[in-house]
Design an enzyme around this catalytic site. Sequence first.
Site, short mmCIF file in Angstrom:
data_model
loop_
_atom_site.label_atom_id
_atom_site.label_comp_id
_atom_site.label_asym_id
_atom_site.label_seq_id
_atom_site.Cartn_x
_atom_site.Cartn_y
_atom_site.Cartn_z
N ASP A 99 0.96 -1.20 -0.35
CA ASP A 99 0.61 -0.24 0.12
C ASP A 99 0.87 1.47 -0.21
O ASP A 99 2.18 1.16 0.90
CB ASP A 99 -0.94 0.10 1.00
CG ASP A 99 -2.13 -1.49 1.51
OD1 ASP A 99 -2.12 -1.47 0.56
OD2 ASP A 99 -2.37 -1.77 2.76
N1 URA Z 1 -0.57 -5.95 4.27
C1 URA Z 1 -1.36 -4.74 3.93
O1 URA Z 1 -2.62 -4.71 4.59
N2 URA Z 1 -0.61 -3.92 3.25
C2 URA Z 1 0.65 -3.62 2.96
O2 URA Z 1 1.10 -2.99 2.35
C3 URA Z 1 0.58 -5.37 2.71
C4 URA Z 1 0.23 -6.42 3.17
#
Ligand code: URA
Length: 231
Positions: A99
């Site tokens: 993310d």
């Molecule tokens: N899980 C998440 O919630 N976000 C990420 O960026 C990676 C794994």
Amino acid sequence: MRLNAYLARAGVASRRRSDELIRTGRVRVNGEPGELNTVVGARDVVEVDGERVSAQPLVYVLLHKPAGVVTTASDPHGRPTVVGLVEHEARVVPVGRLDADTTGALLLTNDGALAHRLAHPRYGVPKVYEAEVEGTPAAAALATLREGIALEDGRTAPAEARLLAPGLVELVLHEGRKHQVKRMLEAVGHPVRRLHRSRYAGLDLDGLEPGTWRELTREEVTALRRESGLA
Ligand code: URA
């Protein structure tokens, strides 16, 4: 290798877009029009719109992704991208996704076969996350995280979960669904405040400051290939 893979490796375009170039007759191999099923090797002469192109060597990059950078090659909203951070002459793309607000280990490569395997849950490469959460999960919540949680897209696979400090959880996952860590921790009543991936498939961030990257060593590439059943 297939012509579309060769063109992608040469940095001409993605495989899908390369198929379009081939279909529209813009690609020639040894002077003949290329076909979707044409297979090419190092000795073949490949031209796009009359210009010679050649496949680049395989490149594997480990990036310490900082927050505020999106895991794509280009962003319609003009935000900085991980591909923009890695100024490599080869056209590398991220394996999987973090993310925008998540920091940590992200692999980028132009090795499509390896990327496909690493992203596939069947090969289950370990991804280690450190999540700063609201509150401190009790033993029962950690047990639930380990055993699996029913999320809207199905039950999560068994994971490792332990408390590193009050409000700081380490999770080791072998799958990679969208927002998975955040959704798992939310489901046990401890929303994530900050998320960091400390290791990916055995690779850690030792010596890499946020925003910097390095190429993998030959030994690391061999280990990755072995882990994903390609060696
Ligand atoms: N899980 C998440 O919630 N976000 C990420 O960026 C990676 C794994």
